[in-house]
Design a protein around this motif. Structure first.
Motif, PDB file in Angstrom:
ATOM      1  N   ARG A  70      95.982  57.195 -35.094  1.00  0.00           N
ATOM      2  CA  ARG A  70      95.302  55.932 -34.802  1.00  0.00           C
ATOM      3  C   ARG A  70      94.939  55.903 -33.322  1.00  0.00           C
ATOM      4  N   ILE A  71      93.980  55.065 -32.982  1.00  0.00           N
ATOM      5  CA  ILE A  71      93.662  54.751 -31.595  1.00  0.00           C
ATOM      6  C   ILE A  71      94.022  53.291 -31.388  1.00  0.00           C
ATOM      7  N   ALA A  72      94.669  52.981 -30.267  1.00  0.00           N
ATOM      8  CA  ALA A  72      94.956  51.589 -29.906  1.00  0.00           C
ATOM      9  C   ALA A  72      94.388  51.324 -28.521  1.00  0.00           C
ATOM     10  N   LEU A  73      93.739  50.173 -28.378  1.00  0.00           N
ATOM     11  CA  LEU A  73      93.149  49.763 -27.107  1.00  0.00           C
ATOM     12  C   LEU A  73      93.884  48.540 -26.608  1.00  0.00           C
ATOM     13  N   TYR A  74      94.520  48.672 -25.451  1.00  0.00           N
ATOM     14  CA  TYR A  74      95.290  47.575 -24.860  1.00  0.00           C
ATOM     15  C   TYR A  74      94.385  46.721 -23.981  1.00  0.00           C
ATOM     16  N   GLN A  75      94.127  45.511 -24.410  1.00  0.00           N
ATOM     17  CA  GLN A  75      93.349  44.517 -23.671  1.00  0.00           C
ATOM     18  C   GLN A  75      92.095  45.119 -23.034  1.00  0.00           C
ATOM     19  N   LEU A  97      83.225  56.600 -32.525  1.00  0.00           N
ATOM     20  CA  LEU A  97      84.032  57.830 -32.605  1.00  0.00           C
ATOM     21  C   LEU A  97      84.989  57.756 -33.792  1.00  0.00           C
ATOM     22  N   ALA A  98      85.716  56.653 -33.880  1.00  0.00           N
ATOM     23  CA  ALA A  98      86.719  56.497 -34.938  1.00  0.00           C
ATOM     24  C   ALA A  98      86.087  56.495 -36.327  1.00  0.00           C
ATOM     25  N   CYS A 103      83.340  58.000 -37.219  1.00  0.00           N
ATOM     26  CA  CYS A 103      82.843  59.345 -37.528  1.00  0.00           C
ATOM     27  C   CYS A 103      83.946  60.305 -37.956  1.00  0.00           C
ATOM     28  N   VAL A 104      85.159  60.117 -37.434  1.00  0.00           N
ATOM     29  CA  VAL A 104      86.247  61.041 -37.781  1.00  0.00           C
ATOM     30  C   VAL A 104      87.295  60.408 -38.693  1.00  0.00           C
ATOM     31  N   GLY A 105      87.123  59.134 -39.052  1.00  0.00           N
ATOM     32  CA  GLY A 105      88.019  58.502 -40.013  1.00  0.00           C
ATOM     33  C   GLY A 105      89.369  58.107 -39.453  1.00  0.00           C
ATOM     34  N   VAL A 106      89.386  57.571 -38.232  1.00  0.00           N
ATOM     35  CA  VAL A 106      90.633  57.166 -37.588  1.00  0.00           C
ATOM     36  C   VAL A 106      90.619  55.650 -37.382  1.00  0.00           C
ATOM     37  N   PRO A 107      91.665  54.929 -37.784  1.00  0.00           N
ATOM     38  CA  PRO A 107      91.719  53.481 -37.562  1.00  0.00           C
ATOM     39  C   PRO A 107      91.866  53.138 -36.081  1.00  0.00           C
ATOM     40  N   VAL A 108      91.442  51.933 -35.719  1.00  0.00           N
ATOM     41  CA  VAL A 108      91.528  51.448 -34.343  1.00  0.00           C
ATOM     42  C   VAL A 108      92.259  50.102 -34.315  1.00  0.00           C
ATOM     43  N   ASP A 109      93.238  50.012 -33.418  1.00  0.00           N
ATOM     44  CA  ASP A 109      93.951  48.758 -33.155  1.00  0.00           C
ATOM     45  C   ASP A 109      93.444  48.196 -31.835  1.00  0.00           C
ATOM     46  N   ILE A 110      93.113  46.916 -31.825  1.00  0.00           N
ATOM     47  CA  ILE A 110      92.672  46.247 -30.605  1.00  0.00           C
ATOM     48  C   ILE A 110      93.706  45.184 -30.264  1.00  0.00           C
ATOM     49  N   TYR A 140      78.142  51.401 -36.995  1.00  0.00           N
ATOM     50  CA  TYR A 140      79.351  52.168 -37.291  1.00  0.00           C
ATOM     51  C   TYR A 140      80.581  51.281 -37.479  1.00  0.00           C
ATOM     52  N   ALA A 141      80.534  50.050 -36.980  1.00  0.00           N
ATOM     53  CA  ALA A 141      81.710  49.179 -37.010  1.00  0.00           C
ATOM     54  C   ALA A 141      82.215  48.945 -38.432  1.00  0.00           C
ATOM     55  N   ASP A 142      81.311  48.879 -39.388  1.00  0.00           N
ATOM     56  CA  ASP A 142      81.732  48.657 -40.772  1.00  0.00           C
ATOM     57  C   ASP A 142      82.406  49.889 -41.376  1.00  0.00           C
ATOM     58  N   GLY A 143      82.257  51.040 -40.734  1.00  0.00           N
ATOM     59  CA  GLY A 143      82.824  52.276 -41.258  1.00  0.00           C
ATOM     60  C   GLY A 143      84.180  52.628 -40.686  1.00  0.00           C
ATOM     61  N   VAL A 144      84.773  51.742 -39.904  1.00  0.00           N
ATOM     62  CA  VAL A 144      86.076  52.024 -39.304  1.00  0.00           C
ATOM     63  C   VAL A 144      87.054  50.905 -39.656  1.00  0.00           C
TER      64      VAL A 144
END
Length: 149
Positions: free
Chosen positions: A2-7, A20-21, A23-30, A50-54
């Protein structure tokens, strides 16, 4: 993985990471609060089509995110001692990236199970967060066999 973005501070960087996420199938935490007005419409605009694909999870704050952390927390930081090429990744890692302006607080830095840095030439401070995410994610997916087929 997973990718997580802190603030995060910059919507365009979030959009690039969402692309990016997706395209490669990785979830993102905000992890909020964000430094920009955050809405589903804004998220779609920043991530273009792309937002709908992640898979995206929004967290009201750090404790909310930490309570849902599935595996190890891997912090990318210019302050870290372990260079990227020495890091050993696991498939259930969450790659955490700090805000563009402030990074992460010391308590979160200390909380990370692994802290890594992307080596750069002397005299340069840091890479763009979206570029860093791409570099680190590529290595993590390479090591764990997580690239899409």
């Amino acid at each position: 993985m997973r990718i997580a973005l802190y603030q995060p501070d910059i919507a365009g960087n979030v959009g690039t990471i969402l692309r990016l996420a997706a395209c490669v199938g990785v979830p993102v935490d905000i992890i909020e609060p964000c430094g920009f007005a955050f809405s589903e419409r804004g998220l779609r605009r920043a991530g273009m089509d792309y937002a709908d694909g992640v898979e995206t999870a929004r967290h009201a704050d750090w404790p909310d995110f930490e309570a849902q952390l599935p595996g190890r927390l891997v912090l990318l930081s210019t302050k870290a001692a372990v260079p990227l090429w020495e890091a050993v990744f696991s498939a259930d890692d969450t790659l955490l990236f700090g805000s563009e302006g402030a990074g992460v607080p010391e308590d979160i830095h200390d909380r990370a199970d692994l802290r890594i840095r992307i080596p750069m030439r002397p005299g340069f401070r840091s890479l763009n967060v979206a570029v860093s995410a791409g570099i680190a994610l590529a290595e993590a997916l390479r090591q764990t066999g997580g690239w899409p087929q």
